[in-house]
Design an enzyme around this catalytic site. Structure first.
Site, PDB file in Angstrom:
ATOM      1  N   ARG A  24       3.595  -1.899  15.421  1.00  0.00           N
ATOM      2  CA  ARG A  24       4.804  -1.381  14.766  1.00  0.00           C
ATOM      3  C   ARG A  24       5.387  -0.236  15.573  1.00  0.00           C
ATOM      4  O   ARG A  24       5.062   0.936  15.370  1.00  0.00           O
ATOM      5  CB  ARG A  24       4.461  -0.962  13.351  1.00  0.00           C
ATOM      6  CG  ARG A  24       3.876  -2.152  12.575  1.00  0.00           C
ATOM      7  CD  ARG A  24       3.440  -1.811  11.193  1.00  0.00           C
ATOM      8  NE  ARG A  24       2.755  -2.949  10.574  1.00  0.00           N
ATOM      9  CZ  ARG A  24       2.146  -2.882   9.422  1.00  0.00           C
ATOM     10  NH1 ARG A  24       2.125  -1.766   8.747  1.00  0.00           N
ATOM     11  NH2 ARG A  24       1.535  -3.953   8.942  1.00  0.00           N
ATOM     12  N   LYS A  37      -3.043 -15.297   1.057  1.00  0.00           N
ATOM     13  CA  LYS A  37      -1.706 -14.743   1.323  1.00  0.00           C
ATOM     14  C   LYS A  37      -1.500 -14.648   2.833  1.00  0.00           C
ATOM     15  O   LYS A  37      -2.319 -14.047   3.533  1.00  0.00           O
ATOM     16  CB  LYS A  37      -1.600 -13.353   0.684  1.00  0.00           C
ATOM     17  CG  LYS A  37      -0.294 -12.625   0.955  1.00  0.00           C
ATOM     18  CD  LYS A  37      -0.217 -11.347   0.124  1.00  0.00           C
ATOM     19  CE  LYS A  37       1.072 -10.589   0.373  1.00  0.00           C
ATOM     20  NZ  LYS A  37       1.040  -9.818   1.631  1.00  0.00           N
ATOM     21  N   SER A  56       3.717 -16.587   3.564  1.00  0.00           N
ATOM     22  CA  SER A  56       4.103 -15.195   3.852  1.00  0.00           C
ATOM     23  C   SER A  56       3.835 -14.874   5.315  1.00  0.00           C
ATOM     24  O   SER A  56       2.859 -15.361   5.895  1.00  0.00           O
ATOM     25  CB  SER A  56       3.271 -14.244   2.962  1.00  0.00           C
ATOM     26  OG  SER A  56       3.494 -12.890   3.299  1.00  0.00           O
ATOM     27  N   GLN A 104      -5.087  -7.599  -4.281  1.00  0.00           N
ATOM     28  CA  GLN A 104      -5.002  -7.964  -2.863  1.00  0.00           C
ATOM     29  C   GLN A 104      -6.247  -7.456  -2.145  1.00  0.00           C
ATOM     30  O   GLN A 104      -6.742  -6.365  -2.422  1.00  0.00           O
ATOM     31  CB  GLN A 104      -3.728  -7.364  -2.255  1.00  0.00           C
ATOM     32  CG  GLN A 104      -3.515  -7.672  -0.789  1.00  0.00           C
ATOM     33  CD  GLN A 104      -4.144  -6.629   0.106  1.00  0.00           C
ATOM     34  OE1 GLN A 104      -4.207  -5.455  -0.249  1.00  0.00           O
ATOM     35  NE2 GLN A 104      -4.632  -7.048   1.262  1.00  0.00           N
ATOM     36  N   SER A 132      -2.371  -3.523  -4.112  1.00  0.00           N
ATOM     37  CA  SER A 132      -2.895  -3.436  -2.741  1.00  0.00           C
ATOM     38  C   SER A 132      -4.262  -2.766  -2.723  1.00  0.00           C
ATOM     39  O   SER A 132      -4.535  -1.862  -3.510  1.00  0.00           O
ATOM     40  CB  SER A 132      -1.923  -2.617  -1.874  1.00  0.00           C
ATOM     41  OG  SER A 132      -2.525  -2.281  -0.646  1.00  0.00           O
ATOM     42  N   GLY A 177       0.816  -1.212   0.000  1.00  0.00           N
ATOM     43  CA  GLY A 177       0.000   0.000   0.000  1.00  0.00           C
ATOM     44  C   GLY A 177       0.846   1.255   0.000  1.00  0.00           C
ATOM     45  O   GLY A 177       2.067   1.219   0.171  1.00  0.00           O
TER      46      GLY A 177
HETATM   47  C1  LIG Z   1       5.253  -0.781   2.985  1.00  0.00           C
HETATM   48  C2  LIG Z   1       4.568  -2.092   2.829  1.00  0.00           C
HETATM   49  C3  LIG Z   1       3.212  -2.122   2.601  1.00  0.00           C
HETATM   50  C4  LIG Z   1       2.551  -3.341   2.459  1.00  0.00           C
HETATM   51  N1  LIG Z   1       1.228  -3.335   2.190  1.00  0.00           N
HETATM   52  C5  LIG Z   1       0.588  -4.507   2.026  1.00  0.00           C
HETATM   53  C6  LIG Z   1      -0.771  -4.518   1.704  1.00  0.00           C
HETATM   54  O1  LIG Z   1      -1.406  -3.490   1.526  1.00  0.00           O
HETATM   55  N2  LIG Z   1      -1.380  -5.738   1.595  1.00  0.00           N
HETATM   56  C7  LIG Z   1      -0.692  -6.911   1.773  1.00  0.00           C
HETATM   57  O2  LIG Z   1      -1.273  -7.980   1.681  1.00  0.00           O
HETATM   58  N3  LIG Z   1       0.615  -6.919   2.049  1.00  0.00           N
HETATM   59  C8  LIG Z   1       1.266  -5.747   2.181  1.00  0.00           C
HETATM   60  N4  LIG Z   1       2.600  -5.758   2.442  1.00  0.00           N
HETATM   61  C9  LIG Z   1       3.325  -7.044   2.532  1.00  0.00           C
HETATM   62  C10 LIG Z   1       3.867  -7.468   1.167  1.00  0.00           C
HETATM   63  O3  LIG Z   1       2.827  -7.849   0.301  1.00  0.00           O
HETATM   64  C11 LIG Z   1       4.829  -8.663   1.286  1.00  0.00           C
HETATM   65  O4  LIG Z   1       4.181  -9.716   1.951  1.00  0.00           O
HETATM   66  C12 LIG Z   1       6.133  -8.336   1.995  1.00  0.00           C
HETATM   67  O5  LIG Z   1       6.557  -7.025   1.734  1.00  0.00           O
HETATM   68  C13 LIG Z   1       7.216  -9.331   1.562  1.00  0.00           C
HETATM   69  O6  LIG Z   1       8.380  -9.148   2.278  1.00  0.00           O
HETATM   70  P1  LIG Z   1       9.657  -8.293   1.748  1.00  0.00           P
HETATM   71  O7  LIG Z   1       9.280  -6.845   1.861  1.00  0.00           O
HETATM   72  O8  LIG Z   1      10.718  -8.680   2.696  1.00  0.00           O
HETATM   73  O9  LIG Z   1       9.952  -8.706   0.330  1.00  0.00           O
HETATM   74  C14 LIG Z   1       3.273  -4.556   2.569  1.00  0.00           C
HETATM   75  C15 LIG Z   1       4.649  -4.518   2.777  1.00  0.00           C
HETATM   76  C16 LIG Z   1       5.309  -3.307   2.903  1.00  0.00           C
HETATM   77  C17 LIG Z   1       6.801  -3.315   3.117  1.00  0.00           C
HETATM   78  O1  LIG Z   2       1.620  -1.932   6.074  1.00  0.00           O
HETATM   79  C1  LIG Z   2       1.218  -3.041   5.729  1.00  0.00           C
HETATM   80  O2  LIG Z   2       1.911  -4.047   5.826  1.00  0.00           O
HETATM   81  C2  LIG Z   2      -0.092  -3.143   5.225  1.00  0.00           C
HETATM   82  O3  LIG Z   2      -0.512  -4.205   4.927  1.00  0.00           O
HETATM   83  C3  LIG Z   2      -0.864  -1.915   5.077  1.00  0.00           C
HETATM   84  C4  LIG Z   2      -1.664  -1.495   6.096  1.00  0.00           C
HETATM   85  C5  LIG Z   2      -2.348  -0.317   5.964  1.00  0.00           C
HETATM   86  C6  LIG Z   2      -2.248   0.438   4.826  1.00  0.00           C
HETATM   87  C7  LIG Z   2      -1.462   0.019   3.812  1.00  0.00           C
HETATM   88  C8  LIG Z   2      -0.765  -1.167   3.922  1.00  0.00           C
END
Ligand SMILES: Cc1cc2nc3c(=O)[nH]c(=O)nc-3n(C[C@H](O)[C@H](O)[C@H](O)COP(=O)(O)O)c2cc1C
Ligand SMILES: O=C(O)C(=O)c1ccccc1
Length: 316
Positions: A153, A216, A238, A116, A91, A64
């Site tokens: 967090r 996921k 994951s 997603q 996302s 996101g």
């Molecule tokens: C900043 C950020 C935002 C994320 N937002 C989402 C999200 O909106 N929905 C989701 O399912 N996973 C989200 N994720 C998780 C990623 O889909 C993924 O599982 C993860 O980043 C994989 O690990 P890596 O960053 O070490 O490659 C987010 C991850 C990050 C770092």
């Molecule tokens: O930050 C995240 O991992 C995530 O899944 C998320 C949560 C809120 C807004 C956007 C992404």
């Protein structure tokens, strides 16, 4: 104090950062045993995914708020994925719409997207996301099952992270002002349904879409079996890049047991800490069909923003 330190959001893991570190470092426990005198004059890294070849087995995980890393956000990610010949997850918290994101990538080259989704308290809105994604051409729903509430967090809390003004959230139909009116936690996780369950979610999703349904956030053979029982098409092993429940195992360490449980009955993909070609190789050797990557793509977007700001200041 309120702050908008983007790195706190992009880079952080949950609580003590145990899982985020272990995701990457665990790859170093595995060594590669090569066989010799094999004909390698004609090899290919391509695999087939959603009825199309991708250039190599690494796609871009849904993340996101990409508009916080670069104004083009998910549009730029989509273009980059198309250029590299890989697929992309969108996302629900994207700052551009799924229609715009797909159009941006498709202009560059062939690309598939998956949408997603979180189980949401507002089922009608959740259904609207699904219908928009399907109409726009997404091939699958990636239901994120590890986030009934948002992770703890500390790094975000310490600096009072708030999503910046001026970013829209077209998929969840919110403006930044609406998000900012709520606290960070409420603003984001109040959409997610803490009472989600297999029985509530999967048959309902199946009844409203023909897209593939993937789960996921799976980490156990038991949940692989549940996904099979509920007729899902795939799972992504994951732990949300260590951002949700800290002290869960590294994904590469649970992959073999999950792949064994699947016995080829369901697709197995993986993400978390994958940072090199040898990581991809090990994940495939241990039973994954394809890998996904999150943060490195966000860092790339942010570096482009930094470079353009630097360039403007040098010019003037
Ligand atoms: C900043 C950020 C935002 C994320 N937002 C989402 C999200 O909106 N929905 C989701 O399912 N996973 C989200 N994720 C998780 C990623 O889909 C993924 O599982 C993860 O980043 C994989 O690990 P890596 O960053 O070490 O490659 C987010 C991850 C990050 C770092
Ligand atoms: O930050 C995240 O991992 C995530 O899944 C998320 C949560 C809120 C807004 C956007 C992404």
């Amino acid at each position: 104090m309120r702050g908008n330190r983007a790195p706190d959001f992009f880079n952080s893991g949950a609580t003590n950062q145990v899982t985020i570190h272990e995701n990457s470092s665990s790859y170093q426990k595995y060594r590669i045993l090569p066989r010799v005198l094999k004909d390698v004059s004609n090899v290919s890294t391509a695999i087939r995914l959603f009825d199309r070849d991708i250039t190599f087995p690494l796609c871009v995980s849904p993340a996101g708020l990409q508009g916080m890393a670069h104004a083009d956000g998910e549009l730029a990610t989509s273009r980059a994925c198309a250029k590299a010949g890989v697929n992309m997850g969108v996302s629900s918290y994207a700052n551009h719409s799924v229609e715009q994101i797909i159009a941006a990538g498709t202009e560059v080259g062939p690309i598939h997207h998956v949408m997603q989704l979180y189980s949401m308290t507002d089922r009608e809105k959740e259904a609207r996301i699904v219908h928009r994604a399907e109409k726009a051409g997404c091939k699958a729903i990636f239901l994120t099952a590890d986030s009934p509430v948002l992770g703890v967090r500390f790094n975000e809390w310490r600096n009072g992270f708030m999503p910046p003004a001026g970013l829209d959230y077209p998929m969840i139909e919110k403006t930044s002002e609406q998000i900012q009116q709520q606290s960070h936690d409420d603003g984001f996780s109040s959409f997610n349904s803490a009472s989600h369950s297999w029985a509530e979610e999967i048959p309902w999703l199946r009844s409203i879409t023909k897209m593939e349904i993937w789960i996921k956030g799976v980490l156990t053979p038991e949940d692989v079996e549940m996904a099979i029982q509920y007729g899902c098409d795939g799972v992504v092993i994951s732990n949300h890049g260590g951002r949700q429940l800290d002290e869960t195992p590294a994904t590469i360490d649970v992959l073999p047991a999950c792949a064994k449980a699947a016995q080829g009955r369901i697709r197995i993909h993986i993400d978390g800490g994958i940072r090199s070609g040898s990581d991809i190789f090990k994940a495939l050797a241990l039973g994954a069909e394809c890998c996904w990557v999150g943060r490195p793509m966000l860092w790339g977007l942010a570096v482009r923003l930094t470079l353009s700001v630097l360039w403007e200041s040098i010019k003037s």
